[in-house]
Design a protein around this motif. Structure first.
Motif, short mmCIF file in Angstrom:
data_model
loop_
_atom_site.label_atom_id
_atom_site.label_comp_id
_atom_site.label_asym_id
_atom_site.label_seq_id
_atom_site.Cartn_x
_atom_site.Cartn_y
_atom_site.Cartn_z
N GLY A 99 0.84 -1.19 0.00
CA GLY A 99 0.00 0.00 0.00
C GLY A 99 0.88 1.23 0.00
N LEU A 100 0.58 2.20 -0.85
CA LEU A 100 1.39 3.40 -0.98
C LEU A 100 0.54 4.64 -0.81
N VAL A 101 1.13 5.65 -0.16
CA VAL A 101 0.50 6.96 -0.04
C VAL A 101 1.49 7.99 -0.58
N PHE A 102 1.06 8.76 -1.58
CA PHE A 102 1.91 9.78 -2.20
C PHE A 102 1.47 11.16 -1.72
N LEU A 103 2.47 11.93 -1.24
CA LEU A 103 2.22 13.26 -0.70
C LEU A 103 2.81 14.33 -1.60
N ILE A 104 2.17 15.49 -1.56
CA ILE A 104 2.72 16.71 -2.16
C ILE A 104 2.74 17.76 -1.06
N PRO A 105 3.91 18.32 -0.74
CA PRO A 105 4.00 19.30 0.34
C PRO A 105 2.98 20.43 0.17
N GLY A 106 2.26 20.70 1.25
CA GLY A 106 1.26 21.76 1.22
C GLY A 106 -0.12 21.29 0.82
N ARG A 107 -0.22 20.09 0.21
CA ARG A 107 -1.52 19.55 -0.16
C ARG A 107 -2.01 18.64 0.95
N SER A 108 -3.28 18.78 1.31
CA SER A 108 -3.84 17.97 2.39
C SER A 108 -4.51 16.70 1.91
N ASP A 109 -4.79 16.60 0.62
CA ASP A 109 -5.27 15.34 0.08
C ASP A 109 -4.06 14.51 -0.36
N THR A 110 -4.25 13.21 -0.49
CA THR A 110 -3.17 12.30 -0.86
C THR A 110 -3.65 11.33 -1.92
#
Length: 205
Positions: A99-110
């Motif tokens: 299972g993977l979760v991808f983040l973008i700094p400053g974004r609250s959705d993933t």
């Protein structure tokens, strides 16, 4: 008194049924927006579990776009030099589900991706994963089985991206933590040198 939940029926009675959109948002093929998200993301978390059920979550980070989209159902994540424990990789060899979760700094959705992983020691696409002149040691290739966006509530509740809430000095520095719990025999001055500027300069070697 602790009251344990022991059945799916109890869980659903407590939480209720998911909204229809929360169920139907799952996809098996990457959308163009998913590709754009992966191209902008510099960080992900990879969750794995061994054959005996023991779990691991490993952070992976590189310049934005480090996760390659090989096709509409396949992505690849490079591995860089680290501590060589390889806990997650051992798990993948026993149990390919990830299972993977991808983040973008400053974004609250993933962006969440679930699928089956294989470890690849070399492939032509490694040439596209070179950073600072270094090819990856290996790559985790994931066959996508589920992909969907996760809502922002956890990040909003935690205020994760609000700099005014950050307190990086609330705990001892990394060198002091290492000396306290990992290497008490090491000299603090040596640890501070190790985790100083050279630590950043040698990330890819």
């Amino acid at each position: 008194m602790t009251t344990e939940i022991t059945s799916t029926e109890e869980l659903r009675e407590l939480l209720g049924e998911p909204m229809a959109r929360a169920v139907t948002k799952e996809r098996r093929v990457l959308h163009e927006l998913d590709r754009q998200w992966l191209a902008a993301s510099p960080f992900c978390l990879i969750a794995t579990a061994g054959a005996d059920g023991t779990c691991d979550v490993s952070p992976k980070g590189d310049p934005p776009g480090f996760t390659l989209v090989l096709d509409d159902r396949t992505i690849a994540i490079p591995e860089r030099p680290g501590n060589r424990r390889a806990d997650g990789f051992h798990n993948i060899l026993e149990n390919p589900h990830v299972g993977l979760v991808f983040l973008i700094p400053g974004r609250s959705d993933t962006l969440r991706v679930n699928g089956r992983a294989t470890l690849v020691r070399d492939a032509p696409f490694f040439d596209r994963m070179v950073v600072q002149g270094h090819r990856p040691q290996l790559a985790v290739v994931v066959d996508v089985e589920q992909v969907f966006y996760h809502c922002a509530k956890a990040f909003l509740r935690s205020e994760l991206w609000r700099p005014e809430t950050w307190q990086p000095d609330v705990l001892p520095s990394r060198p002091r933590i290492v000396k306290a719990v990992e290497a008490p025999e090491a000299a603090l001055a040596d640890l501070e040198r190790h985790y100083g500027p050279d630590y950043v300069n040698t990330m890819y070697s």
